[in-house]
Design an enzyme around this catalytic site. Sequence first.
Site, PDB file in Angstrom:
ATOM      1  NE  ARG A  97      -9.126   7.587  -1.685  1.00 16.55           N
ATOM      2  CZ  ARG A  97      -9.003   7.717  -0.369  1.00 16.55           C
ATOM      3  NH1 ARG A  97      -8.443   6.764   0.340  1.00 16.55           N
ATOM      4  NH2 ARG A  97      -9.453   8.807   0.224  1.00 16.55           N
ATOM      5  CD  GLU A 134     -12.774  12.773  12.888  1.00 13.80           C
ATOM      6  OE1 GLU A 134     -12.221  12.437  11.828  1.00 13.80           O
ATOM      7  OE2 GLU A 134     -12.233  12.788  13.996  1.00 13.80           O
TER       8      GLU A 134
HETATM    9  O1  LIG Z   1     -15.637   4.749   6.325  1.00 10.46           O
HETATM   10  P1  LIG Z   1     -15.604   6.241   6.198  1.00 10.46           P
HETATM   11  O2  LIG Z   1     -15.242   6.925   7.473  1.00 10.46           O
HETATM   12  O3  LIG Z   1     -16.865   6.786   5.630  1.00 10.46           O
HETATM   13  O4  LIG Z   1     -14.407   6.630   5.210  1.00 10.46           O
HETATM   14  C1  LIG Z   1     -14.117   5.897   4.045  1.00 10.46           C
HETATM   15  C2  LIG Z   1     -14.145   6.770   2.831  1.00 10.46           C
HETATM   16  O5  LIG Z   1     -13.151   7.799   2.950  1.00 10.46           O
HETATM   17  C3  LIG Z   1     -12.373   7.802   1.762  1.00 10.46           C
HETATM   18  O6  LIG Z   1     -12.938   8.614   0.783  1.00 10.46           O
HETATM   19  P2  LIG Z   1     -13.004  10.191   0.939  1.00 10.46           P
HETATM   20  O7  LIG Z   1     -14.264  10.580   1.669  1.00 10.46           O
HETATM   21  O8  LIG Z   1     -11.717  10.660   1.530  1.00 10.46           O
HETATM   22  O9  LIG Z   1     -13.191  10.677  -0.546  1.00 10.46           O
HETATM   23  P3  LIG Z   1     -12.185  10.657  -1.798  1.00 10.46           P
HETATM   24  O10 LIG Z   1     -11.915   9.232  -2.151  1.00 10.46           O
HETATM   25  O11 LIG Z   1     -12.983  11.357  -2.836  1.00 10.46           O
HETATM   26  O12 LIG Z   1     -10.938  11.381  -1.396  1.00 10.46           O
HETATM   27  C4  LIG Z   1     -12.394   6.375   1.309  1.00 10.46           C
HETATM   28  O13 LIG Z   1     -12.029   6.230  -0.056  1.00 10.46           O
HETATM   29  C5  LIG Z   1     -13.814   5.965   1.601  1.00 10.46           C
HETATM   30  O14 LIG Z   1     -14.699   6.287   0.546  1.00 10.46           O
HETATM   31  N1  LIG Z   2      -7.063   6.632   7.205  1.00  8.85           N
HETATM   32  C1  LIG Z   2      -7.545   6.821   5.980  1.00  8.85           C
HETATM   33  N2  LIG Z   2      -6.754   6.617   4.906  1.00  8.85           N
HETATM   34  C2  LIG Z   2      -7.241   6.801   3.656  1.00  8.85           C
HETATM   35  N3  LIG Z   2      -8.487   7.188   3.394  1.00  8.85           N
HETATM   36  C3  LIG Z   2      -9.319   7.396   4.442  1.00  8.85           C
HETATM   37  N4  LIG Z   2     -10.615   7.751   4.508  1.00  8.85           N
HETATM   38  C4  LIG Z   2     -10.957   7.822   5.812  1.00  8.85           C
HETATM   39  N5  LIG Z   2      -9.925   7.510   6.606  1.00  8.85           N
HETATM   40  C5  LIG Z   2      -8.885   7.230   5.761  1.00  8.85           C
END
Ligand SMILES: O=P(O)(O)OC[C@H]1O[C@H](OP(=O)(O)OP(=O)(O)O)[C@H](O)[C@@H]1O
Ligand SMILES: Nc1ncnc2[nH]cnc12
Length: 218
Positions: A97, A134
């Site tokens: 994202r 996690e």
């Molecule tokens: O602060 P944190 O606990 O590390 O979480 C934040 C991350 O989680 C989500 O990505 P995700 O790992 O879900 O990957 P994605 O965007 O590829 O789905 C979000 O876009 C951040 O990159």
């Molecule tokens: N609550 C949340 N919503 C969207 N993306 C996430 N990545 C980690 N936690 C999230």
Amino acid sequence: MGEEAKAAAAACAEIAVTDAAAVPKPTPPPAAVAVDPRLQGISDAIRVVPHFPKQGIMFNDITPLLLRPGVFKDAVDIFVERYRGMAIAAVAGIEARGFIFGPAIALAIGAKFIPLRKPKKLPGEVISETYVLEYGTDCLQMHVGAIEPGERVLIVDDLVATGGTLCAAIRLLERAGADVVECACLIGLPKFKECTWLHSLQIASERWTDIDKSAVHY
Ligand SMILES: O=P(O)(O)OC[C@H]1O[C@H](OP(=O)(O)OP(=O)(O)O)[C@H](O)[C@@H]1O
Ligand SMILES: Nc1ncnc2[nH]cnc12
């Protein structure tokens, strides 16, 4: 934090997480200025989906915001206004994202864009940084040579939850010799407030007024 300071902090859309002595200071906003009216529209355009992708997670979904070009533009503009003129050479976006907001910000401030990708996506030589989730671990990779030592970098993602992903991005870039100026996220989850290990950086985030969106309030 007093009301006046809160308003000032909100106005520049900045969250000082911890000791920021080591980074360039943005110009402080005038005291007691109004909260940016664009923030409410941004907040309203983010959908919170309970129990996705698993039980207990309140998922902050930015896709409705992307369907509203005016609001999407507001979100990008707020960051551009903050980072323009800060001599940022590169914007590093975190997959996936961070790839939505990062390139638009990079183009507007005249910086290069560096994708920080999940494993096995980049074809060239990479450096990698593993981080703990996690459940299990994940990894970010960057092409060797994407950054020159000493270049000033802004890291962009949509959301900070635990901060683990951002910390891995910071470590990766610093190992390559980058000067990480700040991390910018649209959304900050409350848990993040307790994390002080993003040492000497600031997290720029929008200030949400809707508590149901599990957003940051400073
Ligand atoms: O602060 P944190 O606990 O590390 O979480 C934040 C991350 O989680 C989500 O990505 P995700 O790992 O879900 O990957 P994605 O965007 O590829 O789905 C979000 O876009 C951040 O990159
Ligand atoms: N609550 C949340 N919503 C969207 N993306 C996430 N990545 C980690 N936690 C999230």
